[in-house]
Enzyme design. Structure first.
Site, PDB file in Angstrom:
ATOM      1  CG  ASP A 291      -1.850   1.159   1.273  1.00 30.00           C
ATOM      2  OD1 ASP A 291      -2.216   1.671   0.199  1.00 30.00           O
ATOM      3  OD2 ASP A 291      -2.221   1.582   2.382  1.00 30.00           O
TER       4      ASP A 291
ATOM      5  CG  ASP B 210      -1.026   3.093   5.924  1.00 30.36           C
ATOM      6  OD1 ASP B 210      -1.286   3.752   4.908  1.00 30.36           O
ATOM      7  OD2 ASP B 210      -1.132   3.541   7.082  1.00 30.36           O
TER       8      ASP B 210
ATOM      9  CD  GLU C 234      -4.584   1.474  -2.702  1.00 33.40           C
ATOM     10  OE1 GLU C 234      -5.169   0.721  -1.911  1.00 33.40           O
ATOM     11  OE2 GLU C 234      -4.366   2.676  -2.478  1.00 33.40           O
TER      12      GLU C 234
END
Length: 189
Positions: free
Chosen positions: A9, A143, A70
């Site tokens: 992330d 996260d 991501e």
């Protein structure tokens, strides 16, 4: 055969990293999770270096079959998008140097894969990641949970069987449309 996925992330302030092993029957086990943080007081090059060094260490220590990152969206403010994109680039380059395939997944894809709803909130994602991976406590901060969710998403969307390590196998219709649009844009240059 077990598939090992390193999920990331990306972010300049906090970069979540999670490693998950997924068996053919889709049973998933967390191998490691963490967050790399950088201070806003550091210059951009120093912040990216901190992230790059951490990613190098994680890739070398855990030897994933594939890296799931991501995908950046422009809905956020420009400075946030730039930071996320720069951190993503560092991660993608580190994987490429090692010949590790990289797959990009949108936040909606991750939410849908883990919770069944593409509009789920972070709490729902964290709760289900904790349950799916049979963890004693939720990964924190968010996260970290998001990185694990990315790893799970890639394994489940690509199928934990043979083609799963390939970043392009089994694309969703949205991913295929995105890839086609990117390819078309490159041809026009």
């Amino acid at each position: 055969m077990t598939l090992r996925v390193l999920g990331v992330d990306p972010g300049l302030t906090r970069c979540g990293i999670g490693v998950v092993d997924i068996e053919k029957n889709r049973r998933a086990t967390m191998v490691a999770v963490g967050v790399v943080g950088t201070s806003a007081e550091l210059t951009l090059d120093k912040r990216l270096l901190v992230i790059a060094q951490a990613i190098d260490e994680w890739l070398d220590r855990h030897e994933p079959d594939v890296v799931a990152v991501e995908r950046v969206f422009s809905q956020m403010n420009v400075s946030t998008v730039m930071g996320v994109a720069q951190a993503s680039g560092v991660v993608i380059a580190a994987a490429a140097r090692r010949g590790i395939p990289v797959a990009l997944h949108t936040p909606s894809e991750v939410k849908a894969a883990v919770t069944g709803s593409g509009t789920a909130n972070k709490d729902a994602v964290t709760k289900l990641v904790t349950k799916i991976l049979r963890l004693d406590a939720p990964p924190k901060p968010a996260d970290a949970a998001d990185a694990l969710a990315l790893a799970l998403t890639h394994a489940w969307r690509a199928g934990s069987g043979m083609g799963a390590a390939s970043g392009n196998s089994s694309l969703t219709p949205a991913q295929k449309a995105w890839a086609d649009a990117e390819a078309k844009a490159r041809r026009k240059r």
